[in-house]
Every structure is written in structure tokens, then in C-alpha cells.
Design a protein around this motif. Sequence first.
Motif, PDB file in Angstrom:
ATOM      1  N   ARG A  49       0.832  -1.201   0.000  1.00 52.22           N
ATOM      2  CA  ARG A  49       0.000   0.000   0.000  1.00 52.22           C
ATOM      3  C   ARG A  49       0.869   1.254   0.000  1.00 52.22           C
ATOM      4  O   ARG A  49       0.630   2.188  -0.771  1.00 52.22           O
ATOM      5  CB  ARG A  49      -0.948   0.003   1.214  1.00 52.22           C
ATOM      6  N   GLU A  50       1.908   1.272   0.810  1.00 51.88           N
ATOM      7  CA  GLU A  50       2.800   2.432   0.872  1.00 51.88           C
ATOM      8  C   GLU A  50       3.500   2.651  -0.466  1.00 51.88           C
ATOM      9  O   GLU A  50       3.644   3.782  -0.931  1.00 51.88           O
ATOM     10  CB  GLU A  50       3.827   2.231   1.997  1.00 51.88           C
ATOM     11  N   VAL A  53       1.009   4.138  -2.881  1.00 47.95           N
ATOM     12  CA  VAL A  53       0.760   5.563  -2.594  1.00 47.95           C
ATOM     13  C   VAL A  53       1.829   6.413  -3.258  1.00 47.95           C
ATOM     14  O   VAL A  53       1.517   7.443  -3.868  1.00 47.95           O
ATOM     15  CB  VAL A  53       0.712   5.825  -1.069  1.00 47.95           C
ATOM     16  N   THR A  54       3.090   6.000  -3.167  1.00 43.21           N
ATOM     17  CA  THR A  54       4.152   6.800  -3.784  1.00 43.21           C
ATOM     18  C   THR A  54       4.035   6.807  -5.294  1.00 43.21           C
ATOM     19  O   THR A  54       4.422   7.772  -5.937  1.00 43.21           O
ATOM     20  CB  THR A  54       5.561   6.301  -3.376  1.00 43.21           C
ATOM     21  N   CYS A  58      -1.141  10.044  -4.284  1.00 41.23           N
ATOM     22  CA  CYS A  58      -2.180  10.398  -3.311  1.00 41.23           C
ATOM     23  C   CYS A  58      -2.858   9.111  -2.853  1.00 41.23           C
ATOM     24  O   CYS A  58      -2.519   8.029  -3.312  1.00 41.23           O
ATOM     25  CB  CYS A  58      -3.206  11.352  -3.916  1.00 41.23           C
ATOM     26  N   GLY A  59      -3.796   9.257  -1.950  1.00 43.40           N
ATOM     27  CA  GLY A  59      -4.564   8.094  -1.528  1.00 43.40           C
ATOM     28  C   GLY A  59      -4.019   7.364  -0.323  1.00 43.40           C
ATOM     29  O   GLY A  59      -4.252   6.167  -0.177  1.00 43.40           O
ATOM     30  N   ASP A  60      -3.331   8.070   0.559  1.00 45.04           N
ATOM     31  CA  ASP A  60      -2.774   7.409   1.735  1.00 45.04           C
ATOM     32  C   ASP A  60      -3.856   6.846   2.648  1.00 45.04           C
ATOM     33  O   ASP A  60      -3.576   6.034   3.507  1.00 45.04           O
ATOM     34  CB  ASP A  60      -1.876   8.379   2.509  1.00 45.04           C
ATOM     35  N   TRP A  64      -5.182  -0.992  -0.639  1.00 46.73           N
ATOM     36  CA  TRP A  64      -4.283  -1.208  -1.783  1.00 46.73           C
ATOM     37  C   TRP A  64      -5.031  -1.419  -3.090  1.00 46.73           C
ATOM     38  O   TRP A  64      -4.616  -0.919  -4.127  1.00 46.73           O
ATOM     39  CB  TRP A  64      -3.288  -2.338  -1.505  1.00 46.73           C
ATOM     40  N   LEU A  67      -6.059   1.789  -4.627  1.00 50.35           N
ATOM     41  CA  LEU A  67      -4.915   2.479  -5.220  1.00 50.35           C
ATOM     42  C   LEU A  67      -4.579   1.897  -6.594  1.00 50.35           C
ATOM     43  O   LEU A  67      -4.217   2.634  -7.519  1.00 50.35           O
ATOM     44  CB  LEU A  67      -3.702   2.402  -4.295  1.00 50.35           C
ATOM     45  N   HIS A 119       7.935   6.202   1.011  1.00 50.35           N
ATOM     46  CA  HIS A 119       6.635   6.586   1.559  1.00 50.35           C
ATOM     47  C   HIS A 119       6.805   7.725   2.558  1.00 50.35           C
ATOM     48  O   HIS A 119       6.009   8.676   2.561  1.00 50.35           O
ATOM     49  CB  HIS A 119       5.947   5.379   2.214  1.00 50.35           C
ATOM     50  N   TRP A 122       7.258  10.850   0.724  1.00 54.31           N
ATOM     51  CA  TRP A 122       5.969  11.304   0.214  1.00 54.31           C
ATOM     52  C   TRP A 122       5.177  12.001   1.319  1.00 54.31           C
ATOM     53  O   TRP A 122       4.610  13.073   1.104  1.00 54.31           O
ATOM     54  CB  TRP A 122       5.185  10.121  -0.356  1.00 54.31           C
ATOM     55  N   CYS A 139      -0.871  16.795  -6.089  1.00 55.10           N
ATOM     56  CA  CYS A 139      -0.448  15.849  -5.052  1.00 55.10           C
ATOM     57  C   CYS A 139       1.067  15.730  -5.110  1.00 55.10           C
ATOM     58  O   CYS A 139       1.668  15.917  -6.173  1.00 55.10           O
ATOM     59  CB  CYS A 139      -1.077  14.488  -5.283  1.00 55.10           C
TER      60      CYS A 139
END
Length: 153
Positions: A49-50, A53-54, A58-60, A64, A67, A119, A122, A139
Motif C-alpha cells: 500500500r505504501e 501511494v508513492t 495520493c490516496g494514503d 491497496w 490504489l 513513503h 511522500w 499531489c
Amino acid sequence: MRIEDYRELFAALRKRPLVYLPRADFADVVAFVEGCDHGNARSLLTGFREWLVTRAGCGDNLVWWSLVLRLTEPEGPKSPRDIDPGTDARAVETLLRCLDDLLTLRQEQDGLHRIYAAHQAWLDSRARGGCLAGGAAACPAVNWPRPRVTSAE
């Protein structure tokens, strides 16, 4: 199973999905991947997931698979129930490509560290400049870690 075994399994899934699943749609592939993760004490997708995001910028706050949908179709639907068949097929391809990239990176000695470092970079960038969701112009973007390319010796 080792990470390389999962890379092989996901490559086989990519080639012949109906050998493993009743349907080859995004929701079933997500369920299959989640099952693999659960079968590994939720450690197979560590950092996924991290890492996503990178890549998405966006979307922290998202899971997953959401994303992956954002990477597939940035302005499109964010639910597997709402995507058309063409987007669904692209989302499956995006997911399997991302998994292979992640697992390749995770096999490197410092791969997981590099994922979390990107991450954190970010998060730091977002704290300084904001995000579209908060009214900023864009973003944050960071150079997400890719697997290292080594020359054959």
C-alpha cells in the motif's frame, strides 16, 4: 512459500487466470491475492500500500486495491463494482504488474527499507505542500523505488 514462488504463481495467474479463479475479473484477482497474503500471516503484501501511494501520488487513506484502480484509471470509478469490462481487464494487468514489481523490490536486501523511505518522503512532501484533496495545486510526487537492475556478469 518464498517471494519468488509467489512471483511465479502470479505470473501463471496472469497467463491462465481461469486455472486459478472462477472469473478473471479484478474482484476475484484481488480476493486471490488477499488469500495469498492471509496465508502468509499478512506479510506477503507488506509495504504494498505504501509503495502504491508513492506511485499514485495520493490516496494514503485508501486500501491497496483502490490504489491499483486509481493507477489504472485516475479519474474513473474507485470501486470494482463500478468499472466497465475494459477497465477491469486493465486493472487486473496493473495489479499483476505492480505485484511483480513490488515482490522483485522486496527480494532485494534493502527493498522494504527503500519502500518505507519513499513513503516517508511522500508523507513529508505532502506535509510541506499539501495535496489535491486538501486544496493544493497537485499531489506530492516522489521517486518511488524500483527494483535495481544489475548487469549480467
